[in-house]
Write a protein that holds these residues in place. Sequence first.
Motif, short mmCIF file in Angstrom:
data_model
loop_
_atom_site.label_atom_id
_atom_site.label_comp_id
_atom_site.label_asym_id
_atom_site.label_seq_id
_atom_site.Cartn_x
_atom_site.Cartn_y
_atom_site.Cartn_z
N ILE A 1 0.88 -1.18 0.00
CA ILE A 1 0.00 0.00 0.00
C ILE A 1 0.91 1.23 0.00
O ILE A 1 1.85 1.31 0.81
N GLY A 2 0.68 2.15 -0.92
CA GLY A 2 1.45 3.40 -0.93
C GLY A 2 2.78 3.33 -1.66
O GLY A 2 3.52 4.32 -1.67
N CYS A 3 3.08 2.21 -2.31
CA CYS A 3 4.41 2.13 -2.97
C CYS A 3 4.42 2.88 -4.31
O CYS A 3 5.47 3.11 -4.88
N GLY A 4 3.23 3.23 -4.83
CA GLY A 4 3.19 4.03 -6.07
C GLY A 4 2.69 3.27 -7.29
O GLY A 4 3.00 3.64 -8.43
N LYS A 5 1.86 2.27 -7.08
CA LYS A 5 1.34 1.50 -8.22
C LYS A 5 0.48 2.35 -9.14
O LYS A 5 0.59 2.26 -10.36
N SER A 6 -0.36 3.22 -8.56
CA SER A 6 -1.25 4.03 -9.40
C SER A 6 -0.46 4.99 -10.28
O SER A 6 -0.77 5.15 -11.47
N GLU B 1 -6.94 -0.27 -10.13
CA GLU B 1 -7.63 -1.02 -9.08
C GLU B 1 -9.01 -0.40 -8.81
O GLU B 1 -9.13 0.82 -8.71
N TYR C 1 -11.71 -1.32 7.58
CA TYR C 1 -10.69 -0.72 8.45
C TYR C 1 -11.25 -0.43 9.84
O TYR C 1 -10.54 -0.53 10.84
N PHE D 1 -15.35 -7.97 2.75
CA PHE D 1 -14.53 -7.07 1.94
C PHE D 1 -13.62 -7.85 0.99
O PHE D 1 -13.57 -7.59 -0.21
N GLN D 2 -12.90 -8.85 1.52
CA GLN D 2 -11.96 -9.58 0.66
C GLN D 2 -12.69 -10.38 -0.41
O GLN D 2 -12.20 -10.52 -1.53
N ARG E 1 -2.46 -4.51 -9.38
CA ARG E 1 -2.75 -5.63 -8.47
C ARG E 1 -3.48 -6.75 -9.20
O ARG E 1 -3.73 -6.69 -10.39
N PHE F 1 -3.19 -10.12 1.26
CA PHE F 1 -4.16 -9.55 2.20
C PHE F 1 -4.95 -10.61 2.97
O PHE F 1 -5.09 -10.52 4.19
N ARG G 1 -1.13 11.18 0.86
CA ARG G 1 -2.31 11.15 -0.02
C ARG G 1 -3.60 11.26 0.78
O ARG G 1 -4.65 11.61 0.26
N ARG H 1 -6.01 9.28 2.23
CA ARG H 1 -7.30 8.61 1.92
C ARG H 1 -8.01 8.41 3.27
O ARG H 1 -7.42 7.84 4.18
N GLU I 1 -7.87 5.26 5.36
CA GLU I 1 -6.56 4.79 5.81
C GLU I 1 -5.96 5.67 6.91
O GLU I 1 -4.76 5.59 7.17
P1 TTP Z 1 -3.50 -1.03 -2.76
O1 TTP Z 1 -4.01 -2.15 -3.57
O2 TTP Z 1 -2.16 -1.25 -2.19
O3 TTP Z 1 -3.55 0.30 -3.62
P2 TTP Z 1 -2.88 1.73 -3.34
O4 TTP Z 1 -3.86 2.74 -3.83
O5 TTP Z 1 -2.46 1.83 -1.92
O6 TTP Z 1 -1.63 1.64 -4.28
P3 TTP Z 1 -0.47 2.70 -4.54
O7 TTP Z 1 -0.40 3.63 -3.38
O8 TTP Z 1 0.74 1.83 -4.66
O9 TTP Z 1 -0.83 3.40 -5.80
O10 TTP Z 1 -4.55 -0.77 -1.61
C1 TTP Z 1 -5.74 -0.02 -1.73
C2 TTP Z 1 -6.47 -0.14 -0.40
O11 TTP Z 1 -7.21 -1.36 -0.36
C3 TTP Z 1 -5.53 -0.18 0.78
O12 TTP Z 1 -6.12 0.52 1.86
C4 TTP Z 1 -5.43 -1.65 1.12
C5 TTP Z 1 -6.78 -2.19 0.71
N1 TTP Z 1 -6.77 -3.58 0.24
C6 TTP Z 1 -7.14 -4.58 1.11
O13 TTP Z 1 -7.42 -4.32 2.29
N2 TTP Z 1 -7.24 -5.86 0.64
C7 TTP Z 1 -6.92 -6.20 -0.65
O14 TTP Z 1 -7.02 -7.39 -1.02
C8 TTP Z 1 -6.46 -5.16 -1.52
C9 TTP Z 1 -6.07 -5.52 -2.93
C10 TTP Z 1 -6.41 -3.88 -1.04
#
Ligand code: TTP
Length: 220
Positions: free
Chosen positions: A14-19, A38, A56, A66-67, A94, A103, A156, A158, A161
């Motif tokens: 989470i937060g590594c910069g995928k988007s 995503e 959360y 959620f999952q 992802r 997760f 960011r 959100r 989070e």
């Molecule tokens: P990420 O999939 O890590 O996306 P991101 O927006 O943080 O990516 P980046 O900053 O690298 O651009 O997670 C999005 C949110 O969804 C984060 O709060 C974690 C949550 N999540 C889960 O709880 N379970 C899951 O299976 C996935 C894929 C995400």
Amino acid sequence: MACRRFTVCVEGNIGCGKSSFIRHFANKLPGYLNVLEEPVAQWTSLNNNNLLGMMYSDPKRWCTAFQAYVMLTMSDGHSSSRGASAPPVTLLERSLHSACRVFVENLHMQSLMDSMDYHILMEWYNLWVSDQTYDIDVIIYLRAKPSVCLERVKKRNRSEECDLSLELLEQLHQLHEDWLINHKFGCPSTRVVVLDAEQDFDSLMAVYDREVLPILRDFA
Ligand code: TTP
């Protein structure tokens, strides 16, 4: 003859910069890439409910729902990459794989997800991935220290989070490492490209161009 389609998937904490990574290449190679960001917006507005936020706030109560929903929305993404009119290369943010291998595993390890729920989700996962729709040609792993990811998550801002902890990012980091580097679980791709994702934005995009453009263009 049916044309071969390729799937490249971007993974990392989470937060590594995928988007940013995904958007960079979407702008760079329009028409050539089917880019699937995503579906976070779906997770925050299911029947007017913010399921991500609910997870959360009360993970024990909501993590399985959620999952399960994350897996469903991810599975849609994989399927769309195989449509007859899809461009030759799909770039996925992802995957169904990280939803489970990172997760779901973590929630179970932390005793937030009940064992029965875990086994049911894993059975769904195994059923899904027995189909080659879910195969990945290349995984790009954006690797960054949990402390760097936490800084970016804070920046960011959100709302769901706001209480995200360094401890959670450390757990998720270890699971990415176990999955993609230590091969502790099955990996859906024979090729994993690991990129250092800790630098500033401009340096990162230059590295990504140098390392990733040749991989994407190789599929042409
Ligand atoms: P990420 O999939 O890590 O996306 P991101 O927006 O943080 O990516 P980046 O900053 O690298 O651009 O997670 C999005 C949110 O969804 C984060 O709060 C974690 C949550 N999540 C889960 O709880 N379970 C899951 O299976 C996935 C894929 C995400």
